[in-house]
Design an enzyme around this catalytic site. Structure first.
Site, PDB file in Angstrom:
ATOM      1  CG  HIS A 109      -1.784   1.171   1.387  1.00 58.71           C
ATOM      2  ND1 HIS A 109      -3.129   1.143   1.116  1.00 58.71           N
ATOM      3  CD2 HIS A 109      -1.507   2.440   1.769  1.00 58.71           C
ATOM      4  CE1 HIS A 109      -3.636   2.344   1.324  1.00 58.71           C
ATOM      5  NE2 HIS A 109      -2.672   3.158   1.737  1.00 58.71           N
ATOM      6  CD  GLU A 110       1.458   3.613   3.680  1.00 56.65           C
ATOM      7  OE1 GLU A 110       1.661   4.691   3.085  1.00 56.65           O
ATOM      8  OE2 GLU A 110       0.395   3.376   4.295  1.00 56.65           O
TER       9      GLU A 110
END
Ligand code: ZN
Length: 691
Positions: free
Chosen positions: A479-480
């Site tokens: 995600h990041e």
């Protein structure tokens, strides 16, 4: 202080000679405030100079020098604000707190500056404007909007009020985080009898032991930092301990629980809502929700409410079914008759193990960071053609941190990022991506390449083993990293709309959430898994079990997200400024539709809801679900054309990742997908309709 002294001091101030990569080790708390004061004063003087020269403003005579001013400030502030988040000392906290109001004031006054506003307006109406490209035009469009949202049109008295509110809000938000950090770190429980910790997996025991060592106590320490808490609440057999932990966690920074009143955020939250409401009304919005939507993809409150209601309608039957199944299971294993909140994760994990016959602990050894990270890089190499290389010897703020460079298929340098993966004291909880440098065109026409910080709070490596990640941690990393790609791959040269800048908040999670979807696929699992001792990839059987469990309690998960989103949005939509216990009333009302188990009266989840009280998600938490619709639907395009299909990857890169905030997100989506977004793919991903 004489002028000579000041100059001498300032010339030695490392913050005033920014380099392409910051010198973190040279940053001293005592240098922060003088550096910021110096830059702000200098910028103000230079702004007046620029305006004086701009009788007929053009991009080069007006916008470019202004960007230089902001850049100077942001190059100084970015490493300070980053260190404040990941390595907070008391001195740095003070320096940060002393400087932030100055920056808030500067930023507000800049956007309220009549002369500047008129100059930008003149540029927008000039002949020169027609010659500008779409990204430059978008920058100007956003600037004009933001002048209005900063109250440029207000009379002097109202402007002053606006500034006062902005300053107060930034102080409130700092205080909220400080209380939360202090409350989370101060409470812990020491266990001297190991038998009390039955059920805890080996890795959690090791962490508890390491935590004890760090605090200088004998035995094991269970704390409220996320790795420690989440393992304990899920695995600890001792219900009494779970209950204690749950109560401490659910009452952090509030008027309840073991530290009741010590770091109570109640007043801060009430004041925050009041200030936001007043701010919105000053700008002629009915409420803060409307103000929040002025810069978002969803244009009206009703659109957001309808969206959340529709999703609630879709997911509630599944959440109810899952809760009934859990109740049944607890009964069948002769669990407590009255199920409490502290039982939910514990029995959910037991049910998951019974149903799918595997535990997170079996999976972890297959996801050592030493395999996951190169695997993730290999994935983006296949999809986007990117080449990622570690750059050794870059100065960082902690030995755990590494730096990577990104090159594209043509070997063009695209940017770099720091990666700081593990939880440690004095580090803010959660995971996030932040900007260190923006991509922009320099006055000499060269490009300044972007740099990002990728920060997580994973369980640190223990006992000379590499860090072994849970599948949730792998998802977080994906995600990041998606945010990083969005920030780093931009091809827009104007800082106001390059990377994640200028992207509406409800579209910003789109590139990050789509990354998570690859994780589950067979081809990808082979790339990112490998037992830390044998190198063997995640066995097929375990992978199938993990897949079968993918949507385990997806309804309950979504309904909880919707609880947060509805609570946040209604809080800002319905606030009138007069109601007592308004916050508790709204959360109570929302829960009548979202909570499938009574929530203990002492629960003060909202007191730690930093997303909306200390982050940028006020009246915007819905963004996660909103962007999920975009990411699931866009991911279908990969499913249709091949998960690693380079052409689809190229199209996603060109239409979404490279465009930054220079394009309307809906147009960008349509350019990639060939049509407007539909909710169907999200329902499918959650297992609520047939694949
Ligand atoms: Zn995100």
């Amino acid at each position: 202080m004489t002028t000579t002294q000041a100059t001498a001091d300032l010339s030695k101030n490392p913050l005033l000679s920014p380099s392409w990569l910051p010198h973190f080790k040279a940053i001293q708390a005592r240098d922060v405030e003088p550096a910021i004061r110096y830059i702000l004063t200098k910028n103000q003087a230079e702004l007046e100079d620029i305006l004086k020269k701009n009788t007929q403003p053009t991009w080069t005579s007006l916008v470019q020098p202004l960007d230089e001013l902001s850049e100077h400030l942001s190059q100084t502030w970015s490493p300070v604000s980053h260190l404040h988040a990941v390595l907070q000392s008391d001195e740095l906290r003070d320096a940060y707190n002393a400087s932030l109001p100055l920056i808030t004031e500067y930023a507000t006054l800049l956007m309220q500056h009549q002369g500047l506003f008129k100059a930008v307006q003149a540029l927008a109406q000039s002949k020169d404007y027609e010659e500008l490209d779409f990204a430059q035009k978008k920058s100007i469009e956003h600037a004009l909007r933001d002048f209005r949202l900063a109250g440029v049109h207000l009379d002097a008295k109202k402007k002053e009020k606006f500034l006062e509110l902005e300053k107060k809000l930034s102080q409130l938000s700092i205080k909220f985080s400080e209380n939360l950090l202090d409350a989370s770190q101060s409470w812990f429980m020491t266990i001297s009898d190991k038998s009390q910790l039955a059920g805890l997996p080996e890795s959690a025991l090791e962490l508890a032991q390491a935590n004890a060592k760090q605090r200088g106590v004998e035995g094991w320490v269970l704390g409220l930092d996320y790795p420690s808490y989440s393992a304990a609440i899920k695995f600890l057999d001792n219900r009494e301990l779970r209950q204690k932990l749950y109560e401490a966690y659910a009452t952090r920074a509030s008027d309840q629980g073991p530290d009741a009143g010590k770091w109570d955020n109640s007043t801060i939250m009430n004041e925050t809502l009041a200030c936001r409401h007043e701010l919105a009304q000053l700008l002629d919005f009915k409420n803060y929700a409307e103000l929040s939507l002025a810069t978002k993809m969803a244009k009206e409150p009703q659109i957001v409410m309808n969206f959340l209601e529709e999703l609630l309608k879709q997911c509630r039957p599944f959440a109810e079914k899952e809760m009934a199944e859990l109740r049944q299971f607890i009964k069948s294993v002769k669990g407590p008759e009255e199920i409490a909140s502290c039982d939910l994760s514990y029995y959910a994990e037991k049910l998951r193990q019974a149903k799918y016959n595997f535990s997170e602990e079996e999976i972890k050894p297959y996801f050592p960071i030493t395999k996951v990270l190169p695997g993730l890089f290999a994935l983006v190499n296949k999809v986007y053609g990117l080449i990622i290389k570690e750059r050794p010897h870059v100065e960082t703020w902690h030995p755990d941190v590494t730096f990577y460079d990104i090159y594209d298929e043509q070997h063009n340098y695209r940017g770099g990022f720091y990666i700081d993966l593990y939880a440690r004291p004095k580090k803010r909880e959660g995971a996030w991506m932040d900007e260190c440098r923006k991509r922009r065109r320099l006055p000499d026409h060269n490009i300044q390449q972007p740099i990002a910080y990728l920060t997580c709070n994973f369980t640190p490596p223990l006992d000379n083993k590499p860090a072994l990640l849970t599948h949730d941690e792998v998802l977080t990393l994906f995600h990041e990293f998606g945010h990083c790609l969005h920030h780093l791959l931009t091809k827009i040269d104007y800082p106001a709309v390059s990377g994640i800048n200028g992207v509406p908040w409800d579209a910003v999670e789109f590139p990050s959430q789509i990354m998570e979807l690859w994780f589950w696929e067979d081809e990808i699992i082979k790339m990112i898994s490998g037992h830390y001792e044998t190198g063997e990839p995640l066995p097929k059987k375990l992978h199938q079990q993990m897949l079968a469990a993918k949507n385990f309690q997806s309804g309950l998960h979504m309904i909880r997200q919707l609880e947060f989103a509805l609570f946040d949005f209604r809080l800002h939509l319905e606030y009138q400024g007069t109601q007592v216990h308004f916050i508790q009333k709204i959360i109570g009302e929302v829960r009548t539709r979202t909570a499938l188990l009574p929530v203990p009266a002492y629960n003060r989840f909202q007191h730690s809801f930093a997303h909306i009280f200390a982050g940028g998600y006020a009246a915007g938490y819905y963004s996660y679900a909103w962007a999920d619709v975009l990411s699931c639907d866009a991911y279908e395009q990969f499913v249709e054309h091949g998960l690693l299909d380079r052409a689809t990857g190229e199209s996603f890169m060109q239409n979404i990742l490279e465009k930054g905030g220079a394009c309307e997100p809906l147009d960008a989506f349509v350019a990639f997908r060939g049509r407007k977004p539909e909710m169907r793919a999200l329902l499918k991903q959650n297992g609520w309709i047939e694949k």
